[in-house]
Motif scaffolding. Structure first.
Motif, PDB file in Angstrom:
ATOM      1  N   ILE A 199       0.851  -1.196   0.000  1.00  0.00           N
ATOM      2  CA  ILE A 199       0.000   0.000   0.000  1.00  0.00           C
ATOM      3  C   ILE A 199       0.887   1.248   0.000  1.00  0.00           C
ATOM      4  N   CYS A 200       0.616   2.121  -0.935  1.00  0.00           N
ATOM      5  CA  CYS A 200       1.452   3.291  -1.152  1.00  0.00           C
ATOM      6  C   CYS A 200       1.190   4.379  -0.120  1.00  0.00           C
ATOM      7  N   SER A 201       2.175   5.256   0.011  1.00  0.00           N
ATOM      8  CA  SER A 201       2.041   6.489   0.800  1.00  0.00           C
ATOM      9  C   SER A 201       2.429   7.624  -0.133  1.00  0.00           C
ATOM     10  N   GLY A 202       3.155   8.623   0.367  1.00  0.00           N
ATOM     11  CA  GLY A 202       3.663   9.691  -0.493  1.00  0.00           C
ATOM     12  C   GLY A 202       5.155   9.532  -0.682  1.00  0.00           C
ATOM     13  N   SER A 203       5.740  10.340  -1.537  1.00  0.00           N
ATOM     14  CA  SER A 203       7.192  10.333  -1.727  1.00  0.00           C
ATOM     15  C   SER A 203       7.805  11.444  -0.886  1.00  0.00           C
ATOM     16  N   PRO A 204       9.057  11.260  -0.444  1.00  0.00           N
ATOM     17  CA  PRO A 204       9.692  12.266   0.410  1.00  0.00           C
ATOM     18  C   PRO A 204      10.179  13.471  -0.379  1.00  0.00           C
ATOM     19  N   ALA A 205      10.450  14.546   0.332  1.00  0.00           N
ATOM     20  CA  ALA A 205      11.061  15.727  -0.271  1.00  0.00           C
ATOM     21  C   ALA A 205      12.578  15.581  -0.217  1.00  0.00           C
ATOM     22  N   GLY A 206      13.282  16.330  -1.087  1.00  0.00           N
ATOM     23  CA  GLY A 206      14.734  16.241  -1.107  1.00  0.00           C
ATOM     24  C   GLY A 206      15.330  17.306  -1.993  1.00  0.00           C
TER      25      GLY A 206
ATOM     26  N   HIS B 139      -8.330   6.555   0.212  1.00  0.00           N
ATOM     27  CA  HIS B 139      -8.193   7.984  -0.084  1.00  0.00           C
ATOM     28  C   HIS B 139      -6.859   8.527   0.410  1.00  0.00           C
ATOM     29  N   ILE B 140      -6.472   9.675  -0.142  1.00  0.00           N
ATOM     30  CA  ILE B 140      -5.258  10.381   0.282  1.00  0.00           C
ATOM     31  C   ILE B 140      -5.581  11.228   1.508  1.00  0.00           C
ATOM     32  N   ARG B 141      -4.747  11.148   2.516  1.00  0.00           N
ATOM     33  CA  ARG B 141      -4.935  11.908   3.761  1.00  0.00           C
ATOM     34  C   ARG B 141      -4.236  13.260   3.617  1.00  0.00           C
ATOM     35  N   GLU B 142      -4.997  14.249   3.272  1.00  0.00           N
ATOM     36  CA  GLU B 142      -4.456  15.582   3.005  1.00  0.00           C
ATOM     37  C   GLU B 142      -3.672  16.116   4.207  1.00  0.00           C
ATOM     38  N   GLY B 143      -2.475  16.673   3.924  1.00  0.00           N
ATOM     39  CA  GLY B 143      -1.679  17.320   4.973  1.00  0.00           C
ATOM     40  C   GLY B 143      -0.948  16.375   5.902  1.00  0.00           C
ATOM     41  N   SER B 144      -0.882  15.103   5.553  1.00  0.00           N
ATOM     42  CA  SER B 144      -0.254  14.145   6.467  1.00  0.00           C
ATOM     43  C   SER B 144       1.245  13.994   6.257  1.00  0.00           C
ATOM     44  N   GLY B 145       1.778  14.462   5.113  1.00  0.00           N
ATOM     45  CA  GLY B 145       3.211  14.346   4.853  1.00  0.00           C
ATOM     46  C   GLY B 145       4.018  15.321   5.690  1.00  0.00           C
ATOM     47  N   GLY B 146       5.309  15.036   5.853  1.00  0.00           N
ATOM     48  CA  GLY B 146       6.189  15.905   6.630  1.00  0.00           C
ATOM     49  C   GLY B 146       6.293  17.297   6.025  1.00  0.00           C
ATOM     50  N   ARG B 147       6.307  18.310   6.897  1.00  0.00           N
ATOM     51  CA  ARG B 147       6.391  19.705   6.435  1.00  0.00           C
ATOM     52  C   ARG B 147       7.849  20.166   6.376  1.00  0.00           C
ATOM     53  N   GLY B 148       8.116  21.198   5.607  1.00  0.00           N
ATOM     54  CA  GLY B 148       9.451  21.759   5.512  1.00  0.00           C
ATOM     55  C   GLY B 148       9.489  22.826   4.444  1.00  0.00           C
ATOM     56  N   LYS B 149      10.695  23.242   4.091  1.00  0.00           N
ATOM     57  CA  LYS B 149      10.809  24.172   2.976  1.00  0.00           C
ATOM     58  C   LYS B 149      10.202  23.531   1.730  1.00  0.00           C
ATOM     59  N   TRP B 150      10.425  22.210   1.636  1.00  0.00           N
ATOM     60  CA  TRP B 150       9.742  21.420   0.614  1.00  0.00           C
ATOM     61  C   TRP B 150       8.983  20.314   1.335  1.00  0.00           C
TER      62      TRP B 150
ATOM     63  N   ALA C 294       6.684  16.937   2.031  1.00  0.00           N
ATOM     64  CA  ALA C 294       6.588  15.569   1.531  1.00  0.00           C
ATOM     65  C   ALA C 294       5.189  15.315   0.995  1.00  0.00           C
ATOM     66  N   GLY C 295       5.056  14.250   0.222  1.00  0.00           N
ATOM     67  CA  GLY C 295       3.744  13.843  -0.252  1.00  0.00           C
ATOM     68  C   GLY C 295       2.900  13.273   0.882  1.00  0.00           C
ATOM     69  N   ASP C 296       1.595  13.246   0.684  1.00  0.00           N
ATOM     70  CA  ASP C 296       0.672  12.763   1.714  1.00  0.00           C
ATOM     71  C   ASP C 296       0.453  11.259   1.577  1.00  0.00           C
ATOM     72  N   GLY C 297       0.094  10.658   2.736  1.00  0.00           N
ATOM     73  CA  GLY C 297      -0.147   9.220   2.780  1.00  0.00           C
ATOM     74  C   GLY C 297      -1.575   8.858   2.453  1.00  0.00           C
ATOM     75  N   THR C 298      -1.898   7.573   2.655  1.00  0.00           N
ATOM     76  CA  THR C 298      -3.216   7.062   2.279  1.00  0.00           C
ATOM     77  C   THR C 298      -3.854   6.302   3.439  1.00  0.00           C
ATOM     78  N   LYS C 299      -5.139   6.033   3.272  1.00  0.00           N
ATOM     79  CA  LYS C 299      -5.888   5.187   4.207  1.00  0.00           C
ATOM     80  C   LYS C 299      -6.738   4.239   3.376  1.00  0.00           C
TER      81      LYS C 299
ATOM     82  N   THR D  78      -1.237   4.468   6.283  1.00  0.00           N
ATOM     83  CA  THR D  78       0.194   4.362   5.982  1.00  0.00           C
ATOM     84  C   THR D  78       0.986   5.426   6.733  1.00  0.00           C
ATOM     85  N   PRO D  79       2.233   5.114   7.121  1.00  0.00           N
ATOM     86  CA  PRO D  79       3.112   6.169   7.603  1.00  0.00           C
ATOM     87  C   PRO D  79       3.409   7.140   6.461  1.00  0.00           C
ATOM     88  N   THR D  80       3.864   8.318   6.790  1.00  0.00           N
ATOM     89  CA  THR D  80       4.107   9.306   5.739  1.00  0.00           C
ATOM     90  C   THR D  80       5.554   9.768   5.765  1.00  0.00           C
ATOM     91  N   PRO D  81       6.079  10.194   4.613  1.00  0.00           N
ATOM     92  CA  PRO D  81       7.496  10.548   4.501  1.00  0.00           C
ATOM     93  C   PRO D  81       7.820  11.896   5.134  1.00  0.00           C
TER      94      PRO D  81
END
Length: 690
Positions: free
Chosen positions: A549-556, A597-608, A610-615, A681-684
């Motif tokens: 089961i997919c989540s989001g991709s990390p920032a970098g 569905h995609i869990r809006e706002g669940s990815g890690g925050r930063g200057k960039w 991360a993508g959001d995870g799923t449920k 899912t955990p989020t990046p």
């Protein structure tokens, strides 16, 4: 040993005077008669004995009676081979029948050319002592550990007596000693439980001979033990099942010599024949392998304690399903379907749908055949020299591309990655700018534990290959050239280099992700991805299903320093398999996809960010087992360079009465019709300080 010519010497009558040599022997002796500087160890040999000693090429068979000097010829021949540099001591296999005879052989050779040469002969001994040495080296291929115990006759009888009593048999009518002798006789013939004739099998315990023999062998494995018969039978089976192992000894032994060879023991003959006779008509003999074709299939179930074979609670590899150890599936063009089905089903935790496995394997073989056909077509069109050249160009380009990546990395960087299991992955990347190489060192990584998060060494190496290929940023094919500039150090006994029978199912799907996250973290390139595949399996005897089961991709950030944000709801790194379409899932399996569905706002925050995870929520329409194999349930994936962490994941079960149970990261349960599994899912992590 394998044959002789009419020119070879024979000694048939101990009191007869040897006939004058003729043919090749006459010419050889005539030439030698002019030599006055023969080594001392040749003095005292008659012409035929000396010919046998000095014939160092091809097979030599000496037939002689008692007291005619057979052992003298054998030991002098070994001394001659060593003295003339034909072989090193470790390249000679010298076999005799008793420990006393082996000691005398060593003493004689030592007197002829010095004790130092004999000390370097590890392969001089009895059939059984050499069998022990072979089995210690390859114990895992026989289902044993290298520190196995050898049972004596009394131990064997006691063990068999226990098995007879456990079967409810009268041990007076069916004495354990009698059955021990039967087993010894079978092993002397090289027969395993499946090989013994029906008549022999029915001669003991009302027809239970075969079952008792099989139970006896299984008990030996449980005890990490073997009997004297196994010291020959296990190596025979290892050699037959593992041609690469046998080939190693074909290369190792330049000479094989047997003192007082006898053919009354079939197992000794089979053992010796395998070692002595190299394949004469192999299709690859004298040829070079130019290309390999391969196809990878993800089978829905290969056995194990949970449907789908992603067993979350396994502590040994046998609990994870059927282990194929160099099984030849196609032999001379014949698909070994019956043997394959036996392999899939004759197991403590057999495959649940072997006919599906067989069909999938046939499809993989067909895919390989298609690959062979396309390779031949390519060679026919462009020419072998052009195809080989471009194969080399692809790898050369990959190696140079990775070297350019190394130029952008710091001289040294490190990263620590703690896991939910309490283990730690440590990696240090050191760059040698003069050689344009890097060393990836996993020293300090946690040792193997009684869980299934141990990753076989090739998995860790594949993660290194993947990470550096991603860092290239150019559109190049994945290939081994990427690893040319990379030296990889993985300590023995670490969770990244386990040994049989350690459980490893999570190593491929979970630990590989952890290694990848650690590598990108060390290179400062990318925050942690979700670090798990969220391996969800469910099924029963009729249905088996596995999904990630997919989540989001990390920032970098890119190699030139440009940052990038993650993407929501996508597979990353090793979660690279697409989910089954909802319509297909519900058509083929008794389940209903309630929500995804995609869990809006669940990815890690930063200057960039991360993508959001799923449920994802799946309701079961009939009773089934369900298992989850996952990570990051008690610690979130980490951000990088000041970026925020993601969120932990969870797996919950909604019961019919409304209760919600939270499963552990690795857990399994049974769901009734109407109950549902809910995977969050955990989020990046994010990248850069906001």
């Amino acid at each position: 040993m394998s044959g002789f010519s009419e020119d070879m010497p024979f000694f048939d009558e101990p009191n007869a005077r040897p006939a004058a040599p003729s043919g090749i022997a006459a010419r050889a002796m005539a030439a030698r008669s002019n030599q006055n500087n023969a080594p001392d160890y040749l003095n005292g040999l008659n012409p035929e004995q000396r010919l046998a000693v000095e014939t160092t090429e091809g097979p030599v068979l000496v037939l002689a009676g008692a007291g005619t000097g057979k052992t003298r010829v054998l030991t002098t021949r070994i001394a001659h081979i060593l003295a003339t540099g034909k072989a090193f001591p470790s390249q000679i296999l010298a076999v005799t029948f008793t420990n006393k005879a082996a000691r005398e052989m060593k003493q004689r050779i030592g007197l002829l050319i010095g004790d130092g040469n004999v000390e370097g002969m590890p392969w001089l001994g009895t059939f059984h002592s050499i069998g022990v040495k072979l089995l210690r080296r390859h114990a895992e291929l026989a289902g044993l550990k290298s520190d196995f115990t050898i049972l004596d006759t009394d131990d064997v009888v006691r063990l068999i007596k226990q098995l007879i009593q456990a079967e409810g048999l009268d041990d007076k009518r069916w004495p354990a000693k009698q059955f021990a002798q039967m087993i010894d006789g079978w092993k002397n013939k090289g027969l395993g439980p499946a090989d013994i004739p029906e008549g022999d099998a029915r001669a003991f315990a009302n027809g239970k001979g075969r079952e008792l023999y099989k139970a006896y062998q299984e008990r030996l494995k449980t005890l990490n033990a073997c009997d004297f018969g196994d010291l020959l039978c296990h190596p025979i089976r290892i050699f037959r099942a593992n041609p690469d192992v046998l080939k190693e000894y074909h290369k190792r032994f330049r000479y094989i010599l047997v003192d007082e060879y006898q053919d009354t023991n079939t197992a000794q003959y089979m053992w010796l024949r395998l070692l002595a006779q190299r394949p004469q008509s192999s299709p690859l003999e004298g040829e070079e392998i130019l290309f390999y074709v391969a196809s990878r299939g993800h089978h829905a179930d290969i056995g194990g304690t949970a449907p789908g074979s992603m067993t979350p609670l396994a502590t040994t590899v046998d609990e994870e399903g059927v282990l194929f150890d160099n099984f030849r599936i196609v032999d001379r063009g014949r698909f070994r379907e019956k043997d394959l089905e036996t392999l899939l089903t004759d197991h403590p935790y057999p495959a649940r749908n072997p006919h599906q496995n067989i069909a999938d394997l046939k499809a993989q073989i067909a895919a390989n055949e298609k690959g062979v056909a396309e390779l031949r077509k390519m060679v026919a069109h462009f020419g072998l020299d052009v195809v080989e050249a471009y194969m080399g160009h692809v790898q050369d380009n990959a190696a140079e591309s990775v070297r350019r990546v190394l130029e952008r990395l710091p001289d040294s960087s490190e990263y620590e990655y703690p896991t939910d299991t309490g283990q730690m992955i440590r990696v240090k990347i050191s760059v040698d700018r003069r050689k344009r190489e890097a060393t990836v060192d996993f020293t300090g990584t946690s040792p193997v534990m009684k869980n299934n998060f141990n990753a076989p060494e090739p998995v860790a190496r594949a993660a290194v290959l993947y990470a550096f290929r991603v860092m290239v940023e150019d559109n190049i094919p994945m290939n081994a050239g990427c690893l040319r500039p990379i030296n990889i150090i993985i300590p023995d006994g670490s969770m990244l280099k386990p040994a049989y029978p350690a459980a490893v199912v999570a190593g491929n799907v979970e630990t590989s992700q952890h290694v990848t996250n650690a590598l990108f973290g060390a290179m400062g390139a990318m925050a942690n991805a979700q670090g798990t595949m969220n391996n969800l399996t469910f099924g029963n005897k009729q249905y088996q299903y596995y999904e990630t089961i997919c989540s989001g991709s990390p920032a970098g950030r890119m190699n030139d320093g440009r940052g990038f944000a993650g993407t929501s709801g996508v597979h990353t790194h090793m979660t690279n398999s697409r989910l089954t379409d909802p319509e297909v899932l519900e058509l083929r399996f008794p389940v209903l996809l309630e929500d995804f569905h995609i869990r809006e706002g669940s990815g890690g925050r930063g200057k960039w960010n991360a993508g959001d995870g799923t449920k994802r929520t799946i309701r079961f329409l009939e009773k089934m087992e369900c298992a989850i194999l996952s990570s990051h349930r008690n610690r979130p994936p980490q951000g990088l360079d000041g970026g925020g962490d993601g969120e932990v994941g969870s797996t919950k079960i909604r019961r019919k009465d409304g209760r919600v149970e939270v499963l552990k990261a690795c857990d399994q349960t049974v769901l009734d019709a109407g109950e549902a599994v809910i995977v969050t899912t955990p989020t990046p992590g994010g990248f850069g300080k906001a």
